[in-house]
Design an enzyme around this catalytic site. Structure first.
Site, short mmCIF file in Angstrom:
data_model
loop_
_atom_site.label_atom_id
_atom_site.label_comp_id
_atom_site.label_asym_id
_atom_site.label_seq_id
_atom_site.Cartn_x
_atom_site.Cartn_y
_atom_site.Cartn_z
N HIS A 150 21.98 0.01 -13.96
CA HIS A 150 21.70 -1.32 -14.49
C HIS A 150 21.29 -2.27 -13.38
O HIS A 150 21.95 -2.38 -12.35
CB HIS A 150 22.97 -1.85 -15.17
CG HIS A 150 22.95 -3.31 -15.48
ND1 HIS A 150 23.61 -4.25 -14.71
CD2 HIS A 150 22.33 -3.99 -16.47
CE1 HIS A 150 23.42 -5.45 -15.22
NE2 HIS A 150 22.65 -5.34 -16.28
N GLU A 166 27.18 -0.96 -17.21
CA GLU A 166 27.10 -2.22 -16.48
C GLU A 166 28.39 -3.02 -16.56
O GLU A 166 28.62 -3.90 -15.73
CB GLU A 166 25.94 -3.07 -16.98
CG GLU A 166 26.12 -3.66 -18.37
CD GLU A 166 24.93 -4.50 -18.79
OE1 GLU A 166 25.00 -5.73 -18.64
OE2 GLU A 166 23.93 -3.93 -19.27
N ASP A 173 26.36 0.28 -12.13
CA ASP A 173 25.79 -0.87 -11.40
C ASP A 173 26.48 -0.94 -10.05
O ASP A 173 27.70 -1.06 -9.96
CB ASP A 173 26.05 -2.13 -12.23
CG ASP A 173 25.56 -3.42 -11.61
OD1 ASP A 173 25.80 -3.62 -10.40
OD2 ASP A 173 24.98 -4.25 -12.32
N GLU A 192 21.85 1.14 -25.61
CA GLU A 192 22.67 0.66 -24.50
C GLU A 192 23.72 -0.36 -24.95
O GLU A 192 23.41 -1.25 -25.75
CB GLU A 192 21.74 0.02 -23.47
CG GLU A 192 22.41 -0.54 -22.23
CD GLU A 192 21.38 -1.00 -21.21
OE1 GLU A 192 21.72 -1.89 -20.41
OE2 GLU A 192 20.24 -0.48 -21.22
N LYS A 223 15.72 -5.91 -26.28
CA LYS A 223 17.03 -6.30 -26.77
C LYS A 223 17.06 -6.18 -28.29
O LYS A 223 16.09 -6.51 -28.98
CB LYS A 223 17.36 -7.72 -26.35
CG LYS A 223 17.36 -7.93 -24.84
CD LYS A 223 18.45 -7.15 -24.14
CE LYS A 223 18.50 -7.44 -22.65
NZ LYS A 223 19.61 -6.76 -21.97
N ASP A 274 18.93 -2.32 -26.13
CA ASP A 274 20.17 -2.81 -25.54
C ASP A 274 20.79 -3.86 -26.46
O ASP A 274 20.16 -4.88 -26.77
CB ASP A 274 19.85 -3.44 -24.17
CG ASP A 274 21.08 -3.90 -23.41
OD1 ASP A 274 22.20 -3.79 -23.95
OD2 ASP A 274 20.92 -4.38 -22.28
#
Length: 358
Positions: A291, A241, A264, A215, A160, A189
């Site tokens: 995802h 996602e 997703d 992401e 992250k 992400d």
């Protein structure tokens, strides 16, 4: 039959905008004269009651008397029955519980594994791990857990990003890249945390680390911002996602707003629209890297030729009897008919907070 169970993730999960402390898993079982199909959906802590209400009052009653093999017709009918609340997460997540149950039933009736029934394009998919890259982790923890993942055979890891200042993200990424070497993939992400200007700034700062993708850098509804960002950086931009209909992916792809599709299966509304989205991405020569939901996505990824990665982030361990099979860094789809998920229904009953029979 609709059942909602709740549980907590095995590890603390934090990103740039939220903490993931609870999981809700609405489950639908469709009973027919020829067998039972089990499907499911999820939330990360909120909305489960709304999904259950929509299933109980509006969607599941509409299934009575229908031919369960008419999956496409059923999906279309249910979507338009709830058109006033679509397109959006609650409706799509609810549709997914039913659609996955119908595909589970079809796979069991035909005795064909889902990955073959839905296309049969691949027999294994590379795996990357997300489970060690949370934003609250120290730099040293990121490195040690990435090295452990590398040792276990994973081909990449996701961390992250979204620390208060770009220099903090750069420091963590620099140390991580130096530790894992040039051939281990690093995905990052941002969980929709940035403005366009901040995303452009951070992407430029990240380019030297040879990232597999960046992401969700921006709010998903900001299509033009993603186009501007994509034009400004060499890093592939990944979205999906938080997109809830195949047509919205078409808009991203047509405008050049992304180069990785992370559709997703729950948030898009089930297997039926997931496959459409994957094949849409194929026409743009774009990879699908879905995802979450690894337990189901492994079979769907093996059903299409342009799937590149499965994300390792265990979701169903507490309510299943077995987990996804990984061999030398590759996820292997189940050869059993059905979704490939070995449900522990005794535990599900123990964790259930609500059950409804239609």
């Amino acid at each position: 039959v609709s059942t909602q169970s709740t549980g907590a993730p095995k590890v603390i999960r934090t990103d740039a905008i939220q903490s993931f402390v609870k999981q809700e898993t609405p489950i639908v079982q469709i009973h027919t004269t020829e067998g039972i199909g089990t499907g499911y959906t999820y939330t990360i802590g909120t909305g489960g009651r709304a999904i259950m209400e929509l299933l109980e009052k509006d969607l599941c009653p509409a299934l009575l008397g229908k031919d369960p093999s008419m999956i496409e017709a059923i999906w279309k009918d249910l979507f338009f029955r709830t058109h006033a609340t679509a397109v959006g997460p609650i409706t799509s997540l609810s549709l997914a519980a039913i659609d996955t149950a119908l595909w589970d039933l079809k796979s069991r009736q035909t005795k064909i594994p889902l990955y073959k029934l839905a296309g049969g394009a691949q027999t294994r998919i590379p795996v990357y791990t997300t489970e060690g890259g949370w934003l609250h982790k120290s730099k040293q923890d990121l490195i040690s857990e990435a090295l452990e993942a590398q040792k276990q055979g994973f081909f990449g890891c996701k961390i992250k990003v979204g620390k208060p200042h770009v220099s903090e993200d750069v420091e963590r990424l620099s140390a991580l890249r130096q530790a894992v070497g040039p051939s281990f993939e690093i995905m990052v992400d941002a969980n929709q945390a940035w403005t366009v200007s901040e995303a452009i700034r951070r992407a430029k700062a990240f380019e030297s680390f040879d990232l597999a993708w960046l992401e969700e850098p921006l709010p998903a509804e900001d299509l033009n911002g993603h186009v501007r960002l994509s034009k400004s950086t060499s890093i592939p931009i990944a979205v999906g996602e938080s997109i809830y209909h195949p047509n919205h992916f078409r808009e991203y792809l047509q405008s050049g707003g992304c180069s990785i599709v992370q559709v997703d299966v729950a948030r898009i509304g089930g297997i039926t629209p997931w496959l459409k989205t994957a094949h849409l991405a194929e026409t743009f020569n774009v990879f699908v890297c879905p995802h979450f939901l690894m337990e189901l996505h492994v079979s769907l990824c093996c059903a299409v030729p342009n799937a590149r990665w499965v994300e390792f982030i265990p979701q169903l361990d507490s309510i299943t009897k077995s987990t996804m099979n990984i061999v030398k860094g590759y996820a292997i789809p189940s050869s059993a008919p059905g979704l490939g998920i070995d449900w522990d229904f005794d535990t599900i009953r123990d964790l259930s907070v609500r059950s409804v029979v239609i």
